[in-house]
Design an enzyme around this catalytic site. Sequence first.
Site, PDB file in Angstrom:
ATOM      1  N   HIS A 181      -9.271   4.242  -1.111  1.00 57.53           N
ATOM      2  CA  HIS A 181      -7.908   3.696  -0.992  1.00 57.53           C
ATOM      3  C   HIS A 181      -7.615   2.705  -2.120  1.00 57.53           C
ATOM      4  O   HIS A 181      -7.528   1.506  -1.899  1.00 57.53           O
ATOM      5  CB  HIS A 181      -7.771   3.028   0.388  1.00 57.53           C
ATOM      6  CG  HIS A 181      -6.422   2.480   0.691  1.00 57.53           C
ATOM      7  ND1 HIS A 181      -5.248   2.977   0.154  1.00 57.53           N
ATOM      8  CD2 HIS A 181      -6.052   1.446   1.500  1.00 57.53           C
ATOM      9  CE1 HIS A 181      -4.221   2.268   0.623  1.00 57.53           C
ATOM     10  NE2 HIS A 181      -4.682   1.336   1.423  1.00 57.53           N
ATOM     11  N   CYS A 231       0.822  -1.214   0.000  1.00 56.80           N
ATOM     12  CA  CYS A 231       0.000   0.000   0.000  1.00 56.80           C
ATOM     13  C   CYS A 231       0.855   1.262   0.000  1.00 56.80           C
ATOM     14  O   CYS A 231       0.328   2.366  -0.156  1.00 56.80           O
ATOM     15  CB  CYS A 231      -0.934  -0.002   1.198  1.00 56.80           C
ATOM     16  SG  CYS A 231      -1.778  -1.571   1.395  1.00 56.80           S
TER      17      CYS A 231
END
Lengths: 130, 382
Positions: B330, B83
């Site tokens: 996200h 991420c």
Amino acid sequence: MPSPRYWREVPARFRLEAVRCRGCGKVVYPARRVCPGCRGTDLEPLALSRSGTVVTSTVIHVAPAEFAMETPYAVAIVETPEGARLMAQVVDCELPEVKPGLKVNLEFRLIRQEGHGGILCYGHKAVPEA
Amino acid sequence: MRDVAIVAAGMTRFGELWDASLRDLFAEAATEALKNAKADHLDALFVGNMSAGQFVGQEHLGPLLADELGMAGVAAARVESACASGGVALRSAFIEVASGASDVVLAAGVEKMTDSTEVTEVLATASDQELEAYHGITFPGLYAMIARAHMERWGTTEEDLSWVSVKNHKHGALNPKAQFRSAVSLDDVMRSSPVAEPLRLLHCSPVSDGAAAVLVVPLADAKRYTDRPVRIAASGLATGPMALASRKDIAFLDAVEASARRAYKMAGHGPADINVAEVHDCFAIAEICAIEALGLVERGTGNAAARKGDTALGGRLPVNTSGGLKAKGHPVGATGIAQAIEIFEQLRGEAGARQVADARVGLTQNMGGSGASSVVHIFERV
């Protein structure tokens, strides 16, 4: 998980084989070539005790597909008397009792089935001390 | 090292963008950035992407996406750190320009998640496969363990976690690019369904599609592209033990602290100099741990920051004015670049209803996995 990979992991999964660093004394599970504490490479084999204490935990409600039939289930990080920490499901108990400080035994259990062939993958699960 | 600046940005909306493919998303963000700078060429392209190989079956994004811009031939590569991929792509561009190797570099990030039916499994590959994922843990589950450790150590409550979500949704409601442009109440969060105890659905960032891109050039050339460049004052990258079980203190993110320490040193700034910050709130507990590890609040006091309003717009130090990962969305590989764009807009005074008055220095913190990698950037108004 292809079977050679599963077979390679048998010493750690079935026998809880770890190492103790002869340099700094750190116990590392599973066994590694280099001590993450001091970068020493003189490591002696050590089998972990099949007991420990819950350090932190969760109860999974939304699971990966292969565990979906088991929800809700508890997962914890357990510290053994040797000071090694490992992740394991906590079973045969009421879920709210799985909290930091809970004393558990580590028992040999079926963990998952993998692939189209449904390979049975074993390991350890934690069960609260009676 | 040369001084480096961001001169333009481009970004898609974040959300469940069913009519757009990975390459559509990238091309929209990248062409917007190039157009805003009136740049007609690139020396290099870095694409942050966690897992197109698993989400859409596509690896080798460097050449694919350079070609998508009509720029086949340019130096291009994908950058991966779970991420934190977007943040590491920005760092790669920063170093490429600072070193003198290139003069015009696009740092982009993209993730197409909603084409996958196995998002939870794919995300779990950013944890330790042999020690963690094997036992049926998920990403919410790992952060839930961090949350429970923080509760044990510092008395953090489920309500403290919930105030982070309330704040970030309030901010996200002001962001036209956000996936969720709606406020939620404390009660909404506290009554949402459990995902991994003690985390509930509204403590978790969503599954998203999106792309973001920034154009990075030497500061000395910046005025060719814009009147208001933003200097990248520092980049700090650090790692920590992958498995939660291997960390000294499960309630503290060592990699975040180390990445921040490196960035503060390079920038010559400390936490007290930061006017606005975007941090990696993939779960509510992550924002609490991140602001502690960044030194923005004292260790053990991050749990009270959102409740007291310190980190809200108008507070002492606004955090995640974009809505954060929670409300903005996200798309994992795009997140690090999108954070930089929020700070870019804040320091240029372009953040509209989200503007932090007179913001001069901003910070972004983007992390991979359960905090095993972290990258921090510090930006200054020029």
